[in-house]
Scaffold this motif. Structure first.
Motif, PDB file in Angstrom:
ATOM      1  N   PHE A  39       0.845  -1.190   0.000  1.00 13.94           N
ATOM      2  CA  PHE A  39       0.000   0.000   0.000  1.00 13.94           C
ATOM      3  C   PHE A  39       0.879   1.238   0.000  1.00 13.94           C
ATOM      4  CE2 PHE A  39      -2.221  -3.446   2.053  1.00 13.94           C
ATOM      5  CZ  PHE A  39      -3.491  -3.400   1.502  1.00 13.94           C
ATOM      6  N   THR A  40       0.399   2.292  -0.664  1.00 14.75           N
ATOM      7  CA  THR A  40       1.087   3.582  -0.646  1.00 14.75           C
ATOM      8  C   THR A  40       0.143   4.615  -0.037  1.00 14.75           C
ATOM      9  OG1 THR A  40       0.309   4.324  -2.828  1.00 14.75           O
ATOM     10  CG2 THR A  40       2.326   2.998  -2.771  1.00 14.75           C
TER      11      THR A  40
ATOM     12  N   PRO B 163      -3.732   0.532  -3.002  1.00 16.65           N
ATOM     13  CA  PRO B 163      -3.126  -0.798  -3.035  1.00 16.65           C
ATOM     14  C   PRO B 163      -2.317  -0.950  -4.317  1.00 16.65           C
ATOM     15  CG  PRO B 163      -5.411  -0.931  -3.726  1.00 16.65           C
ATOM     16  CD  PRO B 163      -5.147   0.516  -3.377  1.00 16.65           C
ATOM     17  N   LYS B 164      -1.209  -1.663  -4.235  1.00 17.65           N
ATOM     18  CA  LYS B 164      -0.375  -1.922  -5.411  1.00 17.65           C
ATOM     19  C   LYS B 164      -0.088  -3.413  -5.471  1.00 17.65           C
ATOM     20  CE  LYS B 164       0.110   2.478  -6.281  1.00 17.65           C
ATOM     21  NZ  LYS B 164      -0.553   3.088  -7.415  1.00 17.65           N
TER      22      LYS B 164
ATOM     23  N   ALA C 209      11.560   1.152  -5.533  1.00 18.51           N
ATOM     24  CA  ALA C 209      10.826   1.737  -6.654  1.00 18.51           C
ATOM     25  C   ALA C 209       9.684   0.814  -7.044  1.00 18.51           C
ATOM     26  CB  ALA C 209      11.761   1.959  -7.839  1.00 18.51           C
ATOM     27  N   TYR C 210       8.664   1.406  -7.638  1.00 22.66           N
ATOM     28  CA  TYR C 210       7.575   0.600  -8.186  1.00 22.66           C
ATOM     29  C   TYR C 210       7.061   1.254  -9.458  1.00 22.66           C
ATOM     30  CZ  TYR C 210       4.142   3.805  -6.052  1.00 22.66           C
ATOM     31  OH  TYR C 210       3.404   4.904  -5.703  1.00 22.66           O
ATOM     32  N   LEU C 211       6.445   0.425 -10.295  1.00 19.71           N
ATOM     33  CA  LEU C 211       5.881   0.890 -11.559  1.00 19.71           C
ATOM     34  C   LEU C 211       4.498   1.480 -11.302  1.00 19.71           C
ATOM     35  CD1 LEU C 211       6.888  -2.123 -13.841  1.00 19.71           C
ATOM     36  CD2 LEU C 211       8.129   0.016 -13.450  1.00 19.71           C
TER      37      LEU C 211
ATOM     38  N   TRP D 262       3.673  -2.984   3.877  1.00 18.49           N
ATOM     39  CA  TRP D 262       3.470  -4.382   3.533  1.00 18.49           C
ATOM     40  C   TRP D 262       2.951  -5.099   4.767  1.00 18.49           C
ATOM     41  CZ3 TRP D 262       7.482  -1.332   2.271  1.00 18.49           C
ATOM     42  CH2 TRP D 262       7.826  -1.216   0.913  1.00 18.49           C
ATOM     43  N   CYS D 263       2.005  -6.033   4.577  1.00 21.73           N
ATOM     44  CA  CYS D 263       1.460  -6.842   5.664  1.00 21.73           C
ATOM     45  C   CYS D 263       1.660  -8.312   5.336  1.00 21.73           C
ATOM     46  CB  CYS D 263      -0.044  -6.620   5.829  1.00 21.73           C
ATOM     47  SG  CYS D 263      -0.522  -4.950   6.212  1.00 21.73           S
TER      48      CYS D 263
END
Length: 195
Positions: free
Chosen positions: A23-24, A39-40, A55-57, A80-81
């Motif tokens: 999640f961001t 959510p990602k 990094a993330y897309l 993150w969980c």
């Protein structure tokens, strides 16, 4: 129960990289602005670049709140969980930057994501986050949930778009070029990729 870490390595890095979902969270500077939580997912869209940088897309979607907030102030938290295995929650608090497709750094950053075809998902930017605070906590109240696989809908929807049609799609959306609070969002038309 919680612990602060100086870097993202070892067990912490392994945990983060193993999670299929994160999640961001971002917010504008304005006290009455809209806080965003997203959510990602999609395997291969996240990478640890070094001990303090991840990094993330950033793929096509109906808004660009995260991009707008990062352009304004850079503040971001990733979380993150553990939905399986031992309970755990990891948060990376830091400064983020959207690196757009016409940025000279884009091709080198994109090379960190070899396990996903970004063209099938309407890649808009790569979000790079420099960690300022890394913490974990117990996660005792996080439920067990099973990961069954990524949804194929996003890739199927955006694989048929080229740069021009993707820009047209974004132009029709109310909160892509500007955020819910009127901040500059995704630059349109979508810049061509230098990759």
């Amino acid at each position: 129960m919680g612990k602060t870490y100086e870097r993202i390595d070892g067990r912490l890095r392994s945990f983060i990289e193993a999670q299929p979902l994160f999640f961001t969270a971002t917010a504008p500077l304005s006290g009455d602005g809209t806080v965003n939580l997203s959510p990602k997912g999609l395997r291969g869209c996240f990478a640890v670049l070094d001990e303090l940088t991840v990094a993330y897309l950033d793929f096509a979607g109906s808004t660009a709140e995260t991009v707008a907030h990062l352009r304004e102030n850079g503040r971001i938290t990733l979380m993150w969980c553990a939905f399986q295995g031992p309970p755990n929650i990891v948060r990376v608090h830091g400064r983020g930057e959207p690196v757009f497709r016409d940025d000279p750094r884009f091709p080198e950053l994109l090379a960190h994501f070899p396990d996903i075809d970004p063209t099938a998902h309407g890649l808009r930017a790569i979000v790079v986050v420099t960690a300022e605070l890394v913490r974990d906590s117990c996660g005792y109240a996080v439920p067990y949930m099973a990961y069954e696989g990524d949804r194929e809908l996003h890739g199927k929807r955006f694989a048929r778009e080229d740069d021009a049609s993707l820009s047209a799609y974004f132009a029709k959306k109310e909160h892509i070029a500007t955020s819910l609070d009127g901040l500059p969002g995704l630059p349109l038309p979508l810049p061509p990729s230098v990759a």
